[in-house]
Scaffold this active site. Structure first.
Site, PDB file in Angstrom:
ATOM      1  N   ASN A   9    -105.280  16.276 -27.686  1.00 43.88           N
ATOM      2  CA  ASN A   9    -106.449  15.411 -27.852  1.00 43.88           C
ATOM      3  C   ASN A   9    -106.257  14.203 -26.943  1.00 43.88           C
ATOM      4  OD1 ASN A   9    -108.474  13.716 -28.719  1.00 43.88           O
ATOM      5  ND2 ASN A   9    -107.655  13.433 -30.800  1.00 43.88           N
ATOM      6  N   LYS A  11    -108.325  11.877 -26.516  1.00 49.33           N
ATOM      7  CA  LYS A  11    -109.042  10.707 -27.052  1.00 49.33           C
ATOM      8  C   LYS A  11    -109.827  10.041 -25.922  1.00 49.33           C
ATOM      9  CE  LYS A  11    -105.523  10.456 -30.598  1.00 49.33           C
ATOM     10  NZ  LYS A  11    -104.759   9.664 -31.541  1.00 49.33           N
ATOM     11  N   HIS A  93    -111.740  13.710 -36.991  1.00 51.35           N
ATOM     12  CA  HIS A  93    -110.490  12.989 -36.691  1.00 51.35           C
ATOM     13  C   HIS A  93    -110.510  11.651 -37.429  1.00 51.35           C
ATOM     14  CE1 HIS A  93    -107.366  10.861 -34.530  1.00 51.35           C
ATOM     15  NE2 HIS A  93    -106.929  12.032 -34.104  1.00 51.35           N
ATOM     16  N   GLU A  95    -109.794   8.823 -36.521  1.00 51.79           N
ATOM     17  CA  GLU A  95    -110.381   7.728 -35.722  1.00 51.79           C
ATOM     18  C   GLU A  95    -111.907   7.787 -35.776  1.00 51.79           C
ATOM     19  OE1 GLU A  95    -108.135   8.587 -32.175  1.00 51.79           O
ATOM     20  OE2 GLU A  95    -106.310   7.953 -33.220  1.00 51.79           O
ATOM     21  N   GLU A 163    -103.208  15.424 -40.152  1.00 50.67           N
ATOM     22  CA  GLU A 163    -102.735  14.272 -39.383  1.00 50.67           C
ATOM     23  C   GLU A 163    -102.646  13.053 -40.304  1.00 50.67           C
ATOM     24  OE1 GLU A 163    -103.648  14.851 -34.906  1.00 50.67           O
ATOM     25  OE2 GLU A 163    -105.354  13.855 -35.806  1.00 50.67           O
ATOM     26  N   GLY A 169     -99.935   7.897 -33.296  1.00 47.17           N
ATOM     27  CA  GLY A 169     -99.687   6.890 -32.263  1.00 47.17           C
ATOM     28  C   GLY A 169     -98.643   5.858 -32.648  1.00 47.17           C
ATOM     29  N   SER A 208     -97.645  11.823 -33.679  1.00 45.74           N
ATOM     30  CA  SER A 208     -96.384  11.534 -32.987  1.00 45.74           C
ATOM     31  C   SER A 208     -95.559  12.786 -32.686  1.00 45.74           C
ATOM     32  CB  SER A 208     -95.575  10.491 -33.765  1.00 45.74           C
ATOM     33  OG  SER A 208     -96.314   9.265 -33.840  1.00 45.74           O
TER      34      SER A 208
HETATM   35  P1  13P Z   1    -100.359  10.981 -31.306  1.00 47.30           P
HETATM   36  O1  13P Z   1     -99.750  12.328 -30.928  1.00 47.30           O
HETATM   37  O2  13P Z   1    -100.555  10.089 -30.118  1.00 47.30           O
HETATM   38  O3  13P Z   1     -99.660  10.352 -32.450  1.00 47.30           O
HETATM   39  O4  13P Z   1    -101.868  11.295 -31.804  1.00 47.30           O
HETATM   40  C1  13P Z   1    -102.072  12.290 -32.747  1.00 47.30           C
HETATM   41  C2  13P Z   1    -103.537  12.538 -32.847  1.00 47.30           C
HETATM   42  O5  13P Z   1    -104.275  11.726 -33.371  1.00 47.30           O
HETATM   43  C3  13P Z   1    -104.052  13.792 -32.269  1.00 47.30           C
HETATM   44  O6  13P Z   1    -105.371  14.013 -32.664  1.00 47.30           O
END
Ligand code: 13P
Length: 248
Positions: A9, A11, A93, A95, A163, A169, A208
Site C-alpha cells: 500500500n 498510500k 483502511h 487511515e 492491521e 508506521g 510495520s
Molecule cells: P506500515 O507497513 O508502513 O506500518 O503500514 C502498514 C499499512 O498501513 C498498510 O496498509
C-alpha cells in the site's frame, strides 16, 4: 487453503519517478510463488498496470465509492479502477476510517460495489491502542468483520487485512502470539458466518512488516501474507518480503 498474497500500500506516496521501482520489482519477483499486489495512488494505477503486464505483479486501488458513477467530486468508482487496470482495491483502511469517517456500513457498501465490478476487495480491520489496552481487541475485530464484509458476497473476491492501528508506521508490531490470537479468531468468525469457504479467504497481517520480521510473521497460524506500507515503496525491501512469503 487460502492463497498467499504480498500486498503493498503506497498510500499518498509516489509520482512518476517512483515507477522506476516497479520495473525493478517485476524483474525481482519473476519466480514468486505467492501473489504480489501493489496499490499506488490513483494517479499511477494505469501506468503501473501497463508496466505490470506480462509480469507477476497485480495492481490495485486504495478506496472506491459505492456508486458506479455520479455527482461525487473527487471520488473514484470500482468500475473506473477496473478500467484503469486494477484487479484489487483496499477498503476500510484505518487511515480512511479516521480521515474520512468511513463506517463499517460504508466499507461494506464499497466492498459490494468492488466485487460487483470484478475487483477483489482487501477489507481492513484492526484495533486502536486504547482498544488493545482495554482488552477489547477481539470484540472490535469481530464487529468490524461482521459489519464490513457484505452479505451474500463472492468469497473468492474477499481478502481480509488485520492491521492494528498502533502498529502502522510505528515500527512496533504485536507479539506473534497476539497476531495468532487475532488471526485464529478471524478465521473462526468467518467460518461461523460463511462455512467452509471461509478457509480460502487470505488473511493478511499489516503494520510495520519489513524484510527482517516477515519470516516470523508468515510462520504464524492463519497468516496468509501481509499488507505492507513503508517497506513496499522500495523494490529491494518489498521483493525481500515477497521471496520470504514464497518460501513460507
Ligand atoms: P506500515 O507497513 O508502513 O506500518 O503500514 C502498514 C499499512 O498501513 C498498510 O496498509
Amino acid at each position: 487453503m487460502a492463497r498467499k498474497l504480498a500486498a503493498g500500500n503506497w498510500k499518498m506516496n509516489g509520482t512518476t519517478a517512483a515507477l522506476a521501482e516497479v520495473a525493478a520489482l517485476t524483474a525481482a519477483i519473476g519466480d514468486a510463488t505467492c501473489e504480489v499486489l501493489l496499490c499506488p495512488p490513483a494517479t499511477l494505477i494505469s501506468r503501473m498496470a501497463d508496466m505490470a503486464q506480462g509480469s507477476h505483479l497485480m495492481v490495485g486501488g486504495q478506496t472506491c465509492h459505492p456508486n458506479g458513477s455520479g455527482a461525487h467530486t473527487g471520488d473514484i468508482s470500482a468500475a473506473m479502477l477496473a478500467d484503469a487496470g486494477a484487479t484489487h482495491v483496499i477498503l476500510g483502511h484505518s487511515e480512511r476510517r479516521a480521515d474520512h469517517g468511513e463506517t463499517d456500513e460504508a466499507v461494506a457498501a464499497q466492498a459490494g460495489a468492488a466485487i460487483e465490478a470484478g475487483l477483489i476487495a482487501v477489507i481492513c480491520v484492526g484495533e486502536t491502542e486504547a482498544e488493545r489496552d482495554a482488552d477489547v481487541t477481539l470484540n472490535v475485530v469481530s464487529s468490524q468483520l461482521a459489519g464490513s464484509v457484505p452479505e451474500g458476497t463472492d468469497l473468492s473476491h474477499v481478502v481480509i487485512a488485520y492491521e492494528p492501528v498502533w502498529a502502522i508506521g510505528t515500527g512496533r508490531t504485536p507479539t506473534l502470539e497476539q497476531i495468532a490470537e487475532v488471526h485464529d479468531h478471524m478465521r473462526a468468525d468467518l467460518a461461523e458466518r460463511f462455512g467452509n469457504g471461509a478457509h480460502d479467504i487470505p488473511l493478511l497481517y499489516g503494520g510495520s512488516v519489513k524484510p527482517s520480521n516477515a519470516a516470523e510473521i508468515f510462520a504464524v497460524s492463519n497468516v496468509d501474507g501481509a499488507l505492507v506500507g513503508g517497506a513496499s515503496l522500495k523494490a529491494a525491501d518489498f521483493s525481500g518480503i515477497v521471496s520470504t512469503l514464497s518460501a513460507a
